[in-house]
Write a protein that holds these residues in place. Structure first.
Motif, short mmCIF file in Angstrom:
data_model
loop_
_atom_site.label_atom_id
_atom_site.label_comp_id
_atom_site.label_asym_id
_atom_site.label_seq_id
_atom_site.Cartn_x
_atom_site.Cartn_y
_atom_site.Cartn_z
N ARG A 123 -5.35 -4.35 -32.98
CA ARG A 123 -3.89 -4.33 -32.93
C ARG A 123 -3.34 -5.72 -32.63
N ARG A 126 2.72 -4.25 -33.08
CA ARG A 126 2.81 -2.95 -33.73
C ARG A 126 1.87 -2.84 -34.94
N GLU A 140 1.78 -1.93 -41.02
CA GLU A 140 2.92 -2.40 -40.22
C GLU A 140 4.06 -1.39 -40.29
#
Length: 593
Positions: A123, A126, A140
């Motif tokens: 990660r 986000r 995304e």
């Protein structure tokens, strides 16, 4: 060529007046753009691959409710949709549930022996980033949308992420419009043309820098990434009008796979460095593969039809565009191919004798001697050399024209079966003759190797015996056009899928041959063209097979979806649009003559 066959029934598709397709429940959607490709499966799995790199990751989206409306590279369901960009390897999913699971691909393709380190998911804010040794995928979230970008490395994926969601959607919509080439047609014909144009246009692949990277045979023929002489030749037929610059570039790319003596493989491998390295390990260590793929750049070395298809592709391009530069560039190789095939002319009557192997389009059938399919290509190549060489090498052109006259006479004398009304498929040196009716003998008609009366007799016979709706002697009813009937006489001449009657080369429906048959009927102003033009597509709709299918037959199912050369019927409908539109309701959909 290896293909995936149907493993379970799918929901049927209904063509809409717009040319789009509607299914009450999700079906298998293959998608293919210049770089990105993959599959959206009915269970909600979405695979992501890159041309030249292979499979990168699989997303698990969960149940996607129907009904669903499908277009080329697009799906819109109840509250969700998928849109694929064209300018970069990116897509957007709208309305999918939160918490989409993503799994790195364990290998780039089924043959990938040692994938190195396992893929990882990490990660960054986000974003979720999938890293595998041969590529990268980025997920995304953007509001209620999920953008998925991919590449052979982080730089390519990151560049694709710069596309805003509205731009991705707009590119996807523009592509749907670009494939809608016959809007005046009824739903079945319009949808066939749209999906066929999609199959042809989506075969045009690009490298990370946006340069031409070959014509893919189909979405399932991308690992290793490769471009075929034979498949490419039939795929370029609609592209001569839709994207002639891609045909020019394909010619130059295929030229690189020719050997100095005029030999050519089935296809030229175009993989990127990581996939190429993985393939080379497999090629060198697998006994069967190393025997068939003799050089690192070859996909199945020394195919008898490949060099002839190369010459025909050049000739068709010159005729369609007026641009003779490829003929000028590659004339020395054209001359070498001609000399090579003259060397196969054992009787001196203009007919090259094929060795005893399965290396032409019927690659599950051992055809030795005089093979009608290959001889039709040869006569067409002779005519092309005579035409293209008139101002370049007049002596060679005159020689080729004289050989073409002898070849036509010898075909009529040695292959025509007067008691049948068609040519034998092949006649071996030992005297054995496979005398059933084979659709690939249409190359003889396409090159006018038979006189008009024999050509028309052959077409009548094909309507009687190869149209399943007219042939009560085959057991499966009205389903499509058989590529051969009756099945092969000698079991030892066939192998693998073609060893089964009515399967693969032994009687399946191949839509690209359907297009060749429909074209011969249309150009001669003969009836019966609607059946080969559309019956295969009606079967696809009834079975829920989305995209131009490679081949199919009951009870054996289908080959791969989104096959480039299966755009051929769409190209024929566009070439003869006025006749097709005028007669689209004039002939029965389900019967032969």
């Amino acid at each position: 060529m290896v293909a995936v066959e149907l493993d379970r029934p799918a929901a049927p598709l209904a063509p809409l007046p717009s040319g789009l397709l509607r299914a009450e429940a999700p079906v298998h959607l293959p998608f293919m753009a210049p770089r990105l490709q993959g599959d959206l499966l009915p269970d909600g799995r979405l695979s992501v691959s890159i041309w030249g790199a292979g499979h990168l990751a699989t997303l698990s989206l969960g149940a996607l409710p129907g009904p669903v409306t499908y277009g080329p590279n697009r799906a819109e369901g109840a509250g969700w949709s998928l849109h694929v960009a064209q300018s970069a390897p990116a897509l957007v999913l709208r309305g999918v549930p939160d918490g989409v699971r993503v799994t790195p691909a364990p290998r780039c393709a089924w043959w990938h022996r040692d994938s190195g380190r396992p893929g990882t998911v990490r990660r960054e804010g986000r974003r979720r980033i999938v890293d595998v040794p041969w590529g990268c995928v980025v997920l995304e979230p953007r509001g209620g949308d999920l953008v998925v970008a991919a590449g052979t490395d982080w730089a390519e994926a990151e560049a694709a992420l710069t596309l805003p969601v509205p731009s991705i959607v707009a590119e996807a919509e523009a592509y749907v419009r670009a494939t809608d080439r016959l809007p005046a047609a009824g739903p079945v014909l319009r949808s066939m043309v749209q999906q066929g144009a999609h199959a042809a246009l989506s075969s045009i692949r690009r490298d990370p820098a946006g340069r031409f990277a070959g014509l893919a045979a189909g979405q399932a023929y991308s690992a290793p990434a490769r471009t075929y002489y034979r498949d490419g030749y039939w795929t370029v037929q609609p592209l001569l009008a839709l994207a002639p610059e891609a045909v020019r570039d394909e010619i130059d790319m295929l030229a690189g796979g020719l050997q100095p003596d005029g030999e050519a493989p089935s296809a030229v491998i175009l993989s990127g460095p990581q996939q190429s390295a993985a393939w080379e390990v497999f090629r060198r260590t697998d006994p069967f593969i190393s025997r068939e793929h003799l050089r690192p750049g070859d996909w199945w070395s020394d195919h008898f039809d490949s060099p002839l298809c190369f010459i025909l592709m050049i000739a068709d391009y010159v005729r369609a565009t007026g641009d003779a530069a490829p003929a000028e560039r590659h004339w020395p190789m054209i001359r070498m191919i001609y000399r090579r095939y003259r060397g196969f002319d054992e009787a001196g009557d203009g007919l090259p004798v094929k060795p005893n192997h399965e290396r032409d389009w019927a690659d599950n059938v051992y055809r030795q001697g005089l093979v009608a399919y290959d001889l039709g290509l040869w006569v067409g190549a002779l005519d092309a050399i005579a035409r293209l060489g008139r101002d370049r090498e007049p002596d060679l052109a005159a020689e080729a024209a004289e050989v073409a006259v002898r070849a036509r006479e010898a075909i009529g004398r040695r292959l025509w079966l007067p008691d049948r009304g068609w040519c034998a498929e092949y006649r071996n040196d030992d005297g054995f003759t496979e005398d059933h009716l084979a659709i690939d003998s249409l190359t003889l008609l396409r090159s006018d190797a038979l006189p008009p009366d024999r050509a028309e007799a052959t077409l009548r016979a094909m309507q009687r015996w190869l149209y399943s709706g007219a042939n009560a002697d085959q057991p499966y009813g009205d389903w499509g056009v058989l590529c051969a009937f009756p099945p092969y006489k000698r079991r030892r001449d066939t192998r693998a899928k073609s060893a089964f009657a009515f399967r693969y080369h032994n009687g399946a429906d191949w839509p690209y041959w359907d297009g060749v048959l429909a074209r011969e009927l249309l150009r001669r102003d003969l009836p019966g063209w609607r059946y080969p033009l559309l019956r295969w597509w009606e079967s696809c709709l009834a079975n829920g097979w989305l995209g131009a299918v490679e081949y199919f037959s009951p009870p054996f199912g289908r080959g791969s979806l989104l096959q480039g050369w299966s755009g051929g019927p769409a190209g024929v409908a566009l070439e003869f649009a006025s006749q097709v539109l005028a007669g689209q309701a004039g002939e029965s959909d389900h019967q032969g003559p």
